[in-house]
Design an enzyme around this catalytic site. Structure first.
Site, PDB file in Angstrom:
ATOM      1  N   ALA A   3       0.830  -1.209   0.000  1.00 11.74           N
ATOM      2  CA  ALA A   3       0.000   0.000   0.000  1.00 11.74           C
ATOM      3  C   ALA A   3       0.864   1.258   0.000  1.00 11.74           C
ATOM      4  CB  ALA A   3      -0.929  -0.006   1.207  1.00 11.74           C
ATOM      5  N   GLU A   4       1.957   1.238   0.774  1.00 11.62           N
ATOM      6  CA  GLU A   4       2.855   2.397   0.810  1.00 11.62           C
ATOM      7  C   GLU A   4       3.556   2.576  -0.541  1.00 11.62           C
ATOM      8  OE1 GLU A   4       4.460   2.737   5.352  1.00 11.62           O
ATOM      9  OE2 GLU A   4       4.888   0.862   4.295  1.00 11.62           O
ATOM     10  N   TYR A   5       3.946   1.463  -1.160  1.00  7.54           N
ATOM     11  CA  TYR A   5       4.570   1.536  -2.485  1.00  7.54           C
ATOM     12  C   TYR A   5       3.581   2.115  -3.498  1.00  7.54           C
ATOM     13  CZ  TYR A   5       6.837   0.171  -6.848  1.00  7.54           C
ATOM     14  OH  TYR A   5       7.406   0.192  -8.096  1.00  7.54           O
ATOM     15  N   LYS A  51      21.403 -22.914 -15.811  1.00 10.39           N
ATOM     16  CA  LYS A  51      20.963 -22.605 -17.176  1.00 10.39           C
ATOM     17  C   LYS A  51      19.459 -22.350 -17.120  1.00 10.39           C
ATOM     18  CE  LYS A  51      21.063 -24.240 -21.942  1.00 10.39           C
ATOM     19  NZ  LYS A  51      19.610 -24.039 -22.178  1.00 10.39           N
ATOM     20  N   LYS A  69      31.683 -21.912 -17.456  1.00  6.75           N
ATOM     21  CA  LYS A  69      32.463 -20.946 -18.223  1.00  6.75           C
ATOM     22  C   LYS A  69      33.874 -20.861 -17.663  1.00  6.75           C
ATOM     23  CE  LYS A  69      28.384 -18.020 -18.982  1.00  6.75           C
ATOM     24  NZ  LYS A  69      27.765 -16.706 -18.716  1.00  6.75           N
ATOM     25  N   CYS A 124      -2.633 -40.653 -47.592  1.00  6.15           N
ATOM     26  CA  CYS A 124      -2.722 -39.534 -46.649  1.00  6.15           C
ATOM     27  C   CYS A 124      -4.010 -39.656 -45.839  1.00  6.15           C
ATOM     28  CB  CYS A 124      -2.700 -38.215 -47.411  1.00  6.15           C
ATOM     29  SG  CYS A 124      -2.997 -36.766 -46.365  1.00  6.15           S
ATOM     30  N   CYS A 177       2.846 -37.132 -47.657  1.00  5.70           N
ATOM     31  CA  CYS A 177       1.697 -37.082 -48.559  1.00  5.70           C
ATOM     32  C   CYS A 177       2.169 -36.489 -49.880  1.00  5.70           C
ATOM     33  CB  CYS A 177       0.584 -36.236 -47.948  1.00  5.70           C
ATOM     34  SG  CYS A 177      -0.722 -35.797 -49.130  1.00  5.70           S
TER      35      CYS A 177
END
EC number: 6.5.1.2
Length: 683
Positions: free
Chosen positions: A45-47, A129, A302, A420, A438
Site C-alpha cells: 500500500a505504501e509503495y 541454465k 564458463k 494420406c 503425402c
C-alpha cells in the site's frame, strides 16, 4: 473557500521537479529490495501511494516524465509490429554436454587449445541454465535505451517497451564508473508460482494454457501490447555482456560488477577449481533443482578468466570457453490410448501418441511425438502399450520406452500409411528419408493451409492480421488455392466471413498489399523451401540479390555458399524446377510482388574474406561499413579468430586490435580499408 485538487498541490515547478526525482529514486530502491533482495522495506500500500503520487506529478507536468521513470513499467500503447535489431556482437548459442565424460572432454579441448599442462588448475564459473528467453539490453551512460530478443543470434526483435515492464530490470544503472555503452545479455523467465497462476487465469478465461514457463516467458515478451506484459510477473537474470569496456579480470568479477550497477545476476553462481569441481557443482545443482523457484534445464560452465576466454575465441555458432551441461529429461509412465496421424506443411505424416494424461515437470502431458515409423518399429510401440514418456529438453514430450512386461496381448500395431489420412493421396518415403510424405502437395488441405499460414507469418511476409482462422476460411470458401491467390483477394471476398466489418477487411487488404515490397530474405523463407530457414534465406538473399538470380542458380553455385550443403542445394533446385512452383512465382510477379534487397555481388571484390571492425570509424558508421563489405561478397563477424582475414581499426580500438596483432592478422586503417574496397586487394 475553494478546495485545491491534488494536481494543484504539486505543480509548483521546483518542488514538483525535486519531488519527482525523489519518488523515482525511492520507487527504484524499493523495487530492488522487493524483486532482487527479497527484503521489502515498505508495504504494498505504501509503495502504491508513492507510485500514484509520481503518476499524478507526471500527468500534471509531462515535461518531468523521464525515460527511467518507474511509471513506464505499467506498459504503453500497443505496437503494430516489432522492428528488427542487428546485434553488434552475435549472441551465440552453447554446445551441450549430456554426460560427465563430455564435460571432462570440454576441459581437455581447452587445455589442448591453450597448451596448458594438467598441473595448471583452471578456474570455472558455474551458473544455472535458465529456461527462458534470451535477450540483450543496451545501456548508454547508464540509461536503458534498447532491448532485443536473441533471434537467430545475429538479428533479433526490439522489445524495449516490454522489457521496461520487467520489474527487476533497472531502467537506469546505479553506482560508480558506469560505462558509456553496455550491452548485457540475460534470460527473461517466469517463476514457477507465477506460471501456475497465469495458466489458472488463462483457463478460467477460456484461453489455452502455456505448455511450460519458457513458452510463457517468450510469448509474453513477444506480446505487441506492453500493458499485457506488465501484468505478468516476469523476471530477468544476467549472464554476460556483448560490447563493454571492463576492468574485470574474471567472469565472477564481471557478474559482481553488473550486480553493483543494479543488474540482476544469479545468486546460485559458483566459482570452482578444476573440472571435477564443476562436475560436483553440477551434481549438487541437479539435486537442488526442484527446490528452486524457477525452471532450469542444466548448468553452464564458463572459463572464469576473461583473458583466456578471449584467447579461446568462438566457433561459428558457439564460444569455445563455455558449455551447457544438460540435466537428464524428467520421465513418467502412462498408456497410449490412440495413435493419431498429423500432416504438416511439407506433407510429412507424423504419428502422435494420444496418452492417458500424466503430470510431468508441473505440466499435464496428454500427447507425445512418435517421430516416424522407423522409430515405432525400433521401439515396438503399439496402441494400448504402457510406456515411459519424457520431455526432451523439458519441452517436447516423447515416448522413449515401451514396458514390454506390462503387455496384455491386446495391443495393436500401427502399419505405415500408404495414403494420406486427410486427402487420400498416395503417401510414400523419398529416397534416403525416414519421413513418410503425402504426395498430394497443395491439393492436401493441411499442406495448403500450413503453407499459407507460414507464408503470411510474422517471420515471413508478415501479413498483419491474416492468421490461421481467416486462412482456413479462405480455403474452405475456395478463394485461395495457393499463396499467389492471396494477392487477388477483394473486399467482397473478405465480407463473406462472419463478423467481418469494412474496416477489418480494408486492414487485411492493406496488409496483403504492403507485403508486396517485403525483404527478399523474408520472401525466400516464406516460400517454404525444405531445409531453408531464416538464416539460410538471409544468406541466399545477400548472395543472389533477386529471386530471378536465385531461380537460375546452379547446384555448384549453391553448394559454394556457407550454410548451404548438398541436401539444401538439391532442395532449392528441386523447388524452383517444379513447374507448379514456377507458375506460382510468375503469378506472384504479375500481382506486383517485388521483394527488395540491397544487392550483394556474387564473386565480388571481397568474396570469401572475413572482416572484423573495432573502434570508431571517422567517415563510416559500423553498419554502413558492414553493408559495403557484404555488398562485395565479404563477411563481417564480431570477434577475431584465426579465420579472420582483416581487422579494420578506427580510433579507440580495443582488445580486438591487440588480439589481431597477436594472431598475425592484417590490420587496416580506415583509409586502407577504403582502398581495399575500391581494388579488392588488386593494386
Amino acid at each position: 473557500m475553494q478546495q485545491l485538487s491534488l494536481l494543484d498541490s504539486v505543480v509548483i515547478p521546483d518542488t514538483a521537479q525535486l519531488r519527482a526525482a525523489e519518488l523515482r529514486r525511492l520507487l527504484e530502491h524499493h523495487n530492488r529490495c522487493y524483486y532482487e533482495l527479497d527484503s521489502p522495506e515498505i508495504s504494498d500500500a505504501e509503495y502504491d501511494a508513492l507510485f500514484r503520487e509520481l503518476q499524478v506529478i507526471e500527468a500534471a507536468r509531462p515535461d518531468l516524465l523521464t525515460p527511467d521513470s518507474p511509471t513506464l513499467r505499467v506498459g504503453g500503447k500497443p505496437l503494430a509490429r516489432f522492428s528488427q535489431v542487428r546485434h553488434r556482437m552475435p549472441m551465440l548459442s552453447l554446445e551441450n554436454a549430456m554426460q560427465e565424460d563430455e564435460i571432462r572432454g570440454f576441459e581437455q579441448r581447452i587445455r589442448s587449445l591453450l597448451a596448458l599442462p594438467d598441473t595448471v588448475a583452471l578456474q570455472y564459473q558455474c551458473e544455472p541454465k535458465m529456461d527462458g528467453l534470451a535477450v540483450e539490453l543496451v545501456y548508454q551512460d547508464g540509461l536503458l535505451v534498447q532491448a532485443s530478443t536473441r533471434g537467430d543470434g545475429e538479428v533479433g526483435e526490439e522489445v524495449t517497451a516490454n522489457i521496461r515492464t520487467v520489474r527487476n530490470v533497472p531502467l537506469r544503472l546505479t553506482g560508480d564508473n558506469l560505462p558509456a555503452l553496455l550491452e548485457v545479455r540475460g534470460e527473461v523467465y517466469l517463476p514457477l508460482a507465477a506460471f501456475q497462476q497465469l495458466n489458472q487465469q488463462r483457463e478460467e478465461a477460456g484461453e489455452p494454457p502455456f505448455a511450460n514457463p519458457r513458452n510463457a516467458a517468450a510469448g509474453s515478451i513477444r506480446q505487441l501490447d506492453p500493458a499485457v506484459v506488465a501484468r505478468r510477473p516476469l523476471a530477468m537474470v544476467c549472464y554476460g555482456v556483448g560490447v563493454m569496456e571492463t576492468e574485470a579480470r574474471t567472469q565472477t568479477e564481471l557478474m559482481s560488477q553488473l550486480a553493483a550497477w543494479g543488474l540482476p545476476v544469479s545468486d546460485q553462481a559458483r566459482q570452482v577449481s578444476g573440472i571435477e569441481g564443476a562436475i560436483a557443482c553440477f551434481q549438487d545443482l541437479q539435486e537442488r533443482r526442484d527446490s528452486l523457484l524457477y525452471e532450469i534445464d542444466g548448468m553452464v560452465i564458463k572459463v572464469d578468466d576473461l583473458r583466456l576466454q578471449q584467447e579461446l575465441g568462438e566457433k561459428s555458432r558457439s564460444p569455445r570457453w563455455a558449455i551447457a551441461c544438460k540435466f537428464p529429461p524428467r520421465q513418467a509412465t502412462t498408456r497410449i490410448n490412440e495413435i493419431i496421424l498429423s500432416v504438416g506443411r511439407t506433407g510429412v505424416i507424423t504419428p502422435v501418441a494420444s496418452l492417458e494424461p500424466v503430470e510431468l515437470s508441473g505440466v499435464t502431458v496428454s500427447r507425445a511425438t512418435l517421430h516416424n515409423w522407423d522409430e515405432i518399429r525400433r521401439k515396438d510401440i503399439r496402441v494400448g502399450d504402457r510406456v515411459i514418456v519424457e520431455r526432451a529438453g523439458d519441452v517436447i514430450p516423447a515416448v522413449v520406452k515401451v514396458l514390454l512386461d506390462k503387455r496384455s496381448g491386446t495391443e495393436q500395431e500401427l502399419p505405415e500409411p500408404e495414403t494420406c489420412p486427410v486427402c487420400g493421396s498416395r503417401a510414400a518415403r523419398e529416397a534416403g528419408e525416414v519421413a513418410v510424405r503425402c504426395q498430394g502437395g497443395l491439393a492436401c488441405p493441411p499442406q495448403l493451409a500450413e503453407s499459407i499460414i507460414h507464408f503470411a507469418s510474422r517471420d515471413a511476409m508478415d501479413i498483419d492480421g491474416l492468421g490461421s482462422k481467416y486462412i482456413e476460411q479462405l480455403i474452405s470458401l475456395g478463394l485461395v488455392k495457393d499463396i499467389a491467390d492471396l494477392y487477388r483477394l477483394t473486399r467482397d471476398d473478405f465480407m463473406q466471413f462472419e463478423r467481418m466489418g469494412d474496416k477489418l477487411a480494408e486492414n487485411l487488404l492493406a496488409a496483403i498489399a504492403s507485403s508486396k515490397q517485403q525483404e527478399l530474405s523474408r520472401f525466400i523463407f516464406a516460400l517454404g523451401i525444405r531445409h531453408v530457414g531464416e538464416r539460410t534465406a538471409r544468406t541466399l538473399a545477400e548472395r543472389f540479390g533477386s529471386i530471378d538470380n536465385l531461380q537460375t542458380a546452379t547446384l555448384e553455385e549453391l553448394t559454394s555458399i556457407r550454410d548451404v550443403g548438398p541436401a539444401v542445394a538439391i532442395s532449392i533446385r528441386s523447388f524452383f524446377d517444379a513447374p507448379a512452383n514456377q507458375t506460382v512465382l510468375q503469378r506472384l510477379k504479375a500481382a506486383g510482388v517485388a521483394p527488395t534487397v540491397e544487392e550483394k555481388r556474387v564473386g565480388g571484390r571481397l568474396a570469401g574474406l572475413t572482416f572484423v571492425f573495432t573502434g570508431t570509424l571517422a567517415t563510416l558508421g559500423r553498419d554502413e561499413a558492414k553493408k559495403l563489405v557484404e555488398a562485395e561478397g565479404g563477411n563481417v563477424t564480431g570477434s577475431v579468430s584465426k579465420k579472420t582475414d582483416y581487422v579494420v581499426a578506427g580510433s579507440e580500438a580495443g582488445s580486438k586490435l591487440e588480439k589481431a596483432r597477436n594472431l598475425g592478422i592484417t590490420v587496416l586503417s580506415e583509409d586502407a580499408f577504403s582502398k581495399l574496397l575500391a581494388t579488392g586487394g588488386n593494386q
